[in-house]
Write a protein that holds these residues in place. Structure first.
Motif, PDB file in Angstrom:
ATOM      1  N   ARG A  63       1.013  -1.361   0.089  1.00 57.17           N
ATOM      2  CA  ARG A  63       0.131   0.136   0.108  1.00 57.17           C
ATOM      3  C   ARG A  63       1.011   1.139   0.016  1.00 57.17           C
ATOM      4  O   ARG A  63       0.822   2.304  -0.858  1.00 57.17           O
ATOM      5  CB  ARG A  63      -0.741  -0.101   1.464  1.00 57.17           C
ATOM      6  CG  ARG A  63      -1.692   1.255   1.516  1.00 57.17           C
ATOM      7  CD  ARG A  63      -2.325   1.932   0.764  1.00 57.17           C
ATOM      8  NE  ARG A  63      -3.060   1.550  -0.571  1.00 57.17           N
ATOM      9  CZ  ARG A  63      -2.768   2.067  -1.759  1.00 57.17           C
ATOM     10  NH1 ARG A  63      -1.903   3.048  -2.013  1.00 57.17           N
ATOM     11  NH2 ARG A  63      -3.326   1.444  -2.734  1.00 57.17           N
ATOM     12  N   ARG A  70      -1.607   4.153  -6.887  1.00 58.17           N
ATOM     13  CA  ARG A  70      -2.924   3.395  -7.195  1.00 58.17           C
ATOM     14  C   ARG A  70      -3.791   3.234  -6.171  1.00 58.17           C
ATOM     15  O   ARG A  70      -3.437   3.403  -4.815  1.00 58.17           O
ATOM     16  CB  ARG A  70      -2.400   2.168  -7.748  1.00 58.17           C
ATOM     17  CG  ARG A  70      -1.371   2.193  -8.986  1.00 58.17           C
ATOM     18  CD  ARG A  70      -1.323   0.888  -9.642  1.00 58.17           C
ATOM     19  NE  ARG A  70      -2.541   0.456  -9.901  1.00 58.17           N
ATOM     20  CZ  ARG A  70      -2.921  -0.399 -10.883  1.00 58.17           C
ATOM     21  NH1 ARG A  70      -1.965  -0.599 -11.804  1.00 58.17           N
ATOM     22  NH2 ARG A  70      -4.025  -0.971 -11.142  1.00 58.17           N
ATOM     23  N   GLY A  71      -4.890   2.894  -6.710  1.00 53.42           N
ATOM     24  CA  GLY A  71      -6.098   2.779  -5.445  1.00 53.42           C
ATOM     25  C   GLY A  71      -7.392   3.734  -5.706  1.00 53.42           C
ATOM     26  O   GLY A  71      -7.240   4.564  -5.079  1.00 53.42           O
ATOM     27  N   HIS A  73     -10.091   2.917  -4.631  1.00 55.86           N
ATOM     28  CA  HIS A  73     -11.142   2.239  -3.832  1.00 55.86           C
ATOM     29  C   HIS A  73     -10.998   3.235  -2.513  1.00 55.86           C
ATOM     30  O   HIS A  73      -9.679   3.388  -2.050  1.00 55.86           O
ATOM     31  CB  HIS A  73     -10.774   0.746  -3.402  1.00 55.86           C
ATOM     32  CG  HIS A  73     -11.063  -0.182  -4.417  1.00 55.86           C
ATOM     33  ND1 HIS A  73     -12.120  -0.397  -5.370  1.00 55.86           N
ATOM     34  CD2 HIS A  73     -10.327  -0.928  -4.949  1.00 55.86           C
ATOM     35  CE1 HIS A  73     -12.064  -1.251  -6.064  1.00 55.86           C
ATOM     36  NE2 HIS A  73     -10.735  -1.521  -6.180  1.00 55.86           N
ATOM     37  N   ARG A  75     -10.037   3.278   1.345  1.00 58.81           N
ATOM     38  CA  ARG A  75      -9.232   2.206   2.183  1.00 58.81           C
ATOM     39  C   ARG A  75      -9.899   1.125   3.002  1.00 58.81           C
ATOM     40  O   ARG A  75      -9.569  -0.108   2.828  1.00 58.81           O
ATOM     41  CB  ARG A  75      -8.719   3.134   3.331  1.00 58.81           C
ATOM     42  CG  ARG A  75      -7.743   2.685   4.251  1.00 58.81           C
ATOM     43  CD  ARG A  75      -6.458   2.174   3.488  1.00 58.81           C
ATOM     44  NE  ARG A  75      -5.524   3.204   2.927  1.00 58.81           N
ATOM     45  CZ  ARG A  75      -4.404   3.548   3.257  1.00 58.81           C
ATOM     46  NH1 ARG A  75      -3.849   2.940   3.922  1.00 58.81           N
ATOM     47  NH2 ARG A  75      -3.978   4.676   2.549  1.00 58.81           N
ATOM     48  N   GLU A  78     -10.577  -1.382  -0.034  1.00 60.65           N
ATOM     49  CA  GLU A  78      -9.262  -1.835  -0.363  1.00 60.65           C
ATOM     50  C   GLU A  78      -8.825  -2.863   0.631  1.00 60.65           C
ATOM     51  O   GLU A  78      -8.296  -3.819   0.388  1.00 60.65           O
ATOM     52  CB  GLU A  78      -8.330  -0.712  -0.394  1.00 60.65           C
ATOM     53  CG  GLU A  78      -6.750  -0.939  -0.617  1.00 60.65           C
ATOM     54  CD  GLU A  78      -5.949   0.020  -0.866  1.00 60.65           C
ATOM     55  OE1 GLU A  78      -5.946   1.031  -1.825  1.00 60.65           O
ATOM     56  OE2 GLU A  78      -5.239   0.444   0.349  1.00 60.65           O
ATOM     57  N   TYR A 136      -3.589  -8.172  -6.863  1.00 63.55           N
ATOM     58  CA  TYR A 136      -3.243  -6.781  -6.455  1.00 63.55           C
ATOM     59  C   TYR A 136      -3.341  -5.841  -7.284  1.00 63.55           C
ATOM     60  O   TYR A 136      -3.900  -4.744  -7.299  1.00 63.55           O
ATOM     61  CB  TYR A 136      -1.780  -6.792  -5.816  1.00 63.55           C
ATOM     62  CG  TYR A 136      -1.786  -7.587  -4.343  1.00 63.55           C
ATOM     63  CD1 TYR A 136      -2.669  -8.215  -3.558  1.00 63.55           C
ATOM     64  CD2 TYR A 136      -0.303  -7.369  -3.830  1.00 63.55           C
ATOM     65  CE1 TYR A 136      -2.595  -8.773  -2.491  1.00 63.55           C
ATOM     66  CE2 TYR A 136      -0.330  -8.000  -2.523  1.00 63.55           C
ATOM     67  CZ  TYR A 136      -1.235  -8.667  -2.030  1.00 63.55           C
ATOM     68  OH  TYR A 136      -0.963  -9.310  -0.780  1.00 63.55           O
ATOM     69  N   PHE A 141      -5.452  -3.001  -5.828  1.00 62.80           N
ATOM     70  CA  PHE A 141      -5.093  -1.503  -5.966  1.00 62.80           C
ATOM     71  C   PHE A 141      -5.262  -1.032  -7.296  1.00 62.80           C
ATOM     72  O   PHE A 141      -4.459  -0.643  -7.907  1.00 62.80           O
ATOM     73  CB  PHE A 141      -3.355  -1.473  -5.496  1.00 62.80           C
ATOM     74  CG  PHE A 141      -3.173  -2.128  -4.256  1.00 62.80           C
ATOM     75  CD1 PHE A 141      -3.559  -1.158  -3.053  1.00 62.80           C
ATOM     76  CD2 PHE A 141      -2.372  -3.120  -4.224  1.00 62.80           C
ATOM     77  CE1 PHE A 141      -3.292  -1.776  -1.840  1.00 62.80           C
ATOM     78  CE2 PHE A 141      -2.243  -3.764  -2.664  1.00 62.80           C
ATOM     79  CZ  PHE A 141      -2.568  -2.847  -1.674  1.00 62.80           C
ATOM     80  N   ARG A 142      -6.475  -1.290  -7.862  1.00 62.20           N
ATOM     81  CA  ARG A 142      -6.691  -0.920  -8.929  1.00 62.20           C
ATOM     82  C   ARG A 142      -6.988   0.779  -9.396  1.00 62.20           C
ATOM     83  O   ARG A 142      -7.537   1.282  -8.228  1.00 62.20           O
ATOM     84  CB  ARG A 142      -8.165  -1.498  -9.522  1.00 62.20           C
ATOM     85  CG  ARG A 142      -8.517  -1.380 -11.018  1.00 62.20           C
ATOM     86  CD  ARG A 142      -9.884  -2.194 -11.000  1.00 62.20           C
ATOM     87  NE  ARG A 142     -10.894  -1.311 -10.643  1.00 62.20           N
ATOM     88  CZ  ARG A 142     -12.038  -1.294 -10.549  1.00 62.20           C
ATOM     89  NH1 ARG A 142     -12.690  -2.473 -10.366  1.00 62.20           N
ATOM     90  NH2 ARG A 142     -12.860  -0.423 -10.163  1.00 62.20           N
ATOM     91  N   ARG A 145      -4.872   6.706  -7.856  1.00 59.47           N
ATOM     92  CA  ARG A 145      -5.215   7.318  -6.603  1.00 59.47           C
ATOM     93  C   ARG A 145      -5.305   8.978  -6.934  1.00 59.47           C
ATOM     94  O   ARG A 145      -4.406   9.511  -7.782  1.00 59.47           O
ATOM     95  CB  ARG A 145      -4.232   7.362  -5.888  1.00 59.47           C
ATOM     96  CG  ARG A 145      -4.735   7.254  -4.242  1.00 59.47           C
ATOM     97  CD  ARG A 145      -3.430   7.097  -3.402  1.00 59.47           C
ATOM     98  NE  ARG A 145      -3.596   5.926  -2.701  1.00 59.47           N
ATOM     99  CZ  ARG A 145      -2.579   5.850  -1.428  1.00 59.47           C
ATOM    100  NH1 ARG A 145      -1.625   6.519  -1.543  1.00 59.47           N
ATOM    101  NH2 ARG A 145      -2.927   4.758  -0.813  1.00 59.47           N
TER     102      ARG A 145
END
Length: 158
Positions: A63, A70-71, A73, A75, A78, A136, A141-142, A145
């Motif tokens: 993370r 990335r991410g 979603h 938290r 995720e 992942y 972690f799609r 961010r």
């Protein structure tokens, strides 16, 4: 972005993932052997517990370093996805160890010893690492961010 740039970016991502994974793997192997060889816990339970202990390091490393940019979603989502993916990967690893020890015992004509069990365990880790990276990258972690300033503005707007 050019194809070459995409491959370079993916290679960097993979190198960071493998570094986090190497540390997590060392943790997993250490805990597995402490449980199996020192405490006398059965191989499947040892595998599951060792995988869960290494999981904490894996989440934080991936993370905050590997997938830091990335991410898409929240938290919470995720973490839930991370736990689900790792539950599946832990079960896969335990299944491989269970089946591998049975096969090794059959091939050896006796109960598999610590060396054979550890070879099977390492094989399970290799398979699980590939599956974990793909999950992942494409599930947990799609997405990209949002920049920190944009996230803060969204929170202030609420």
């Amino acid at each position: 972005m050019s194809q070459h740039a995409r491959w370079r970016r993916l290679a960097g991502l993979g190198a960071r993932f493998l570094t986090v994974g190497a540390v997590s793997t060392l943790i997993e192997i250490l805990v597995f052997n402490l449980l199996y060889l020192v405490a006398g816990v059965d191989v499947v339970t040892s595998k599951i517990v060792a995988s869960l202990v290494a999981l904490v390091n894996a989440y934080l490393g991936n993370r905050e370093w590997t997938f830091r940019d990335r991410g898409g979603h929240t938290r919470t989502v995720e973490i839930v996805l991370f736990v689900v993916v790792n539950a599946v990967c832990t079960a896969l690893g335990a299944l491989i160890v269970w089946g591998g020890v049975i096969v090794a015992s059959e091939l050896l004509g006796r109960e598999a010893g610590p060396f054979a069990v550890n070879l099977v365990n390492l094989g399970s880790i290799v398979v699980v690492v590939v599956v974990r990276f793909l999950l992942y990258h494409y599930v947990v972690f799609r997405g990209v961010r949002r920049p920190r300033a944009e996230r803060v503005e969204r929170l202030d707007a609420r």
